[in-house]
Design a protein around this motif. Structure first.
Motif, short mmCIF file in Angstrom:
data_model
loop_
_atom_site.label_atom_id
_atom_site.label_comp_id
_atom_site.label_asym_id
_atom_site.label_seq_id
_atom_site.Cartn_x
_atom_site.Cartn_y
_atom_site.Cartn_z
N LEU A 182 25.86 -75.41 28.49
CA LEU A 182 26.31 -74.22 29.20
C LEU A 182 27.02 -74.60 30.50
N ALA A 183 26.46 -75.55 31.23
CA ALA A 183 27.02 -75.96 32.52
C ALA A 183 28.40 -76.60 32.34
N GLN A 184 28.58 -77.34 31.25
CA GLN A 184 29.84 -78.03 31.01
C GLN A 184 30.88 -77.14 30.34
N GLY A 185 30.46 -75.95 29.92
CA GLY A 185 31.39 -75.06 29.26
C GLY A 185 31.57 -75.33 27.78
N ASP A 186 30.72 -76.20 27.20
CA ASP A 186 30.81 -76.48 25.77
C ASP A 186 30.32 -75.29 24.94
N VAL A 187 29.46 -74.48 25.54
CA VAL A 187 28.87 -73.32 24.86
C VAL A 187 29.00 -72.11 25.78
N ASP A 188 29.33 -70.94 25.22
CA ASP A 188 29.48 -69.72 26.02
C ASP A 188 28.14 -69.09 26.34
N LEU A 189 27.26 -69.05 25.36
CA LEU A 189 25.93 -68.48 25.60
C LEU A 189 24.93 -68.98 24.58
N VAL A 190 23.66 -68.82 24.94
CA VAL A 190 22.54 -69.20 24.09
C VAL A 190 21.71 -67.96 23.83
N ILE A 191 21.32 -67.76 22.58
CA ILE A 191 20.46 -66.63 22.21
C ILE A 191 19.10 -67.20 21.82
N ALA A 192 18.03 -66.71 22.46
CA ALA A 192 16.71 -67.32 22.25
C ALA A 192 15.61 -66.32 22.56
N ASN A 193 14.35 -66.81 22.47
CA ASN A 193 13.20 -65.95 22.77
C ASN A 193 12.05 -66.76 23.38
N TRP A 194 12.36 -67.76 24.22
CA TRP A 194 11.29 -68.51 24.87
C TRP A 194 10.55 -67.63 25.86
N PRO A 195 9.26 -67.90 26.05
CA PRO A 195 8.47 -67.09 27.00
C PRO A 195 8.98 -67.19 28.43
N LYS A 196 9.45 -68.39 28.82
CA LYS A 196 9.89 -68.60 30.21
C LYS A 196 11.27 -69.27 30.22
N PRO A 197 12.34 -68.47 30.15
CA PRO A 197 13.68 -69.05 30.18
C PRO A 197 13.97 -69.68 31.55
N PRO A 198 14.90 -70.63 31.61
CA PRO A 198 15.21 -71.31 32.87
C PRO A 198 15.71 -70.35 33.95
N ASP A 199 15.21 -70.50 35.15
CA ASP A 199 15.58 -69.61 36.25
C ASP A 199 17.03 -69.78 36.68
N GLU A 200 17.61 -70.98 36.45
CA GLU A 200 18.95 -71.23 36.97
C GLU A 200 20.06 -70.59 36.13
N LEU A 201 19.69 -69.99 35.00
CA LEU A 201 20.68 -69.36 34.13
C LEU A 201 20.60 -67.83 34.22
N HIS A 202 21.72 -67.18 33.97
CA HIS A 202 21.75 -65.72 33.91
C HIS A 202 21.12 -65.28 32.58
N LEU A 203 20.45 -64.14 32.61
CA LEU A 203 19.73 -63.66 31.43
C LEU A 203 20.06 -62.19 31.17
N GLY A 204 20.36 -61.89 29.93
CA GLY A 204 20.56 -60.51 29.50
C GLY A 204 19.63 -60.18 28.36
N ARG A 205 18.74 -59.22 28.56
CA ARG A 205 17.77 -58.87 27.51
C ARG A 205 18.48 -58.15 26.36
N LEU A 206 18.07 -58.49 25.14
CA LEU A 206 18.66 -57.88 23.96
C LEU A 206 17.71 -56.87 23.32
N PHE A 207 16.49 -57.29 23.02
CA PHE A 207 15.49 -56.36 22.48
C PHE A 207 14.12 -57.02 22.51
N SER A 208 13.11 -56.21 22.36
CA SER A 208 11.73 -56.69 22.22
C SER A 208 11.23 -56.30 20.84
N ASP A 209 10.30 -57.08 20.32
CA ASP A 209 9.87 -56.87 18.95
C ASP A 209 8.36 -57.00 18.83
#
Length: 310
Positions: A147-174
């Motif tokens: 992400l930092a190098q621009g090789d990837v635009d975004l990551v989609i995941a569901n870890w309990p504690k995502p990294p604080d240094e990244l922006h986060l957009g919630r998609l849904f809860s299940d």
């Protein structure tokens, strides 16, 4: 003067061929990825060898390997392509109908199995000239660096504690439920907490030794341990395994519901109350204000919303 003459012989297409050939380590594979005929790629590689004074790729047994000079070229070539891709697109704004930039999304297969197919279809319908690459989110991938190098635009995941240094957009809860074979005895007799804990469970292979998933981390907080009798690195294959065994899969309802009716499986409430699973997209500050990246994130959010309604 010689440097200027050399520079005049290099165009962006040649840089793209260079980067693709070095990444693929194969002229034929590079031709497929570039949508070119193999002789044209071979001709471009000859030009690159003449310009660099280096063979770039050499044969080793049945494989082709990049030379030391070639390895030093990979990252500068990638930087040139990323810069060129962003040079005018965001300056003009982003028009999906005419844009040609490549979107790269990294995700694991814990998602609703309809998510990524619908996302790709939505992007290709709205931005037909934009290539889309869906990359695996595996244990050996340093996604923060990508992400930092621009090789990837975004990551989609569901870890309990995502990294604080990244922006986060919630998609849904299940909601967390259990999937079992329709022939599993628990379908008829039911179970309590102890019965669920002692049942034979299947879980994804840990991303690294000692790592625990969302379910087992919550069990740790409760001081409980379940009986994991099988693990599988390919989450999307687990429902088929469950359908033909007495193993129990515990995960999100939205994932499980896609297999009801298609496989002989039954969904049951879990006798332990788990917190919902939260799915989100992550991106780096470098793309936070990019018009193309904003469009992509909005598209991901719209697809997630459409799946909740279907």
């Amino acid at each position: 003067m010689r440097e200027q003459n050399l520079f005049d012989k290099i165009d962006l297409h040649l840089i793209r061929v260079l980067h693709t050939v070095l990444i693929e380590r194969s002229v034929s594979k590079a031709a497929i990825r570039l949508g070119m005929h193999q002789p044209a790629v071979s001709a471009a590689l000859k030009r690159l060898r003449d310009l660099s004074g280096d063979p770039l790729l050499v044969r080793s047994g049945g494989n082709m390997l990049p030379t030391d000079t070639a390895l030093r070229m990979v990252e500068p070539a990638a930087n040139i392509l990323r810069s060129a891709e962003a040079l005018f697109s965001d300056a003009r704004g982003f028009d999906p109908r005419t844009a040609t930039r490549t979107f790269r999304v990294m995700a694991n297969d814990y998602l609703d199995p309809l998510f990524l197919p619908r996302l790709v279809a939505r992007i290709k319908a709205a931005a037909p000239l934009c290539p889309i690459e869906v990359l695996p989110l595996s244990a050996d991938v340093h996604y923060q660096a990508h992400l930092a190098q621009g090789d990837v635009d975004l990551v989609i995941a569901n870890w309990p504690k995502p990294p604080d240094e990244l922006h986060l957009g919630r998609l849904f809860s299940d909601e967390v439920v259990c999937m079992v074979s329709s022939d599993h005895p628990v379908v008829r007799r039911g179970w309590d907490r102890d019965g669920w804990l002692s049942a034979e469970h299947i879980a994804p292979t840990p991303t690294y030794p000692g790592a625990k998933g969302v379910i087992d981390l919550q069990l740790d907080e409760l001081g409980l341990t379940r009986n994991i009798a099988a693990r599988c690195a390919h989450f999307s294959l687990i429902p088929d395994i469950v359908a033909s065994s007495l193993l129990v899969l515990t995960t999100g309802r939205q994932f499980c519901q896609r297999f009801e009716g298609r496989l002989p499986v039954t969904l049951l409430p879990c006798p332990i109350e788990f917190q919902p699973l939260h799915y989100y997209q992550l991106w780096h500050s470098r793309s936070h204000h990019s018009a193309a990246a904003i469009w992509l994130r909005n598209t991901v959010r719209e697809v997630a919303l459409s799946l909740r309604k279907s």
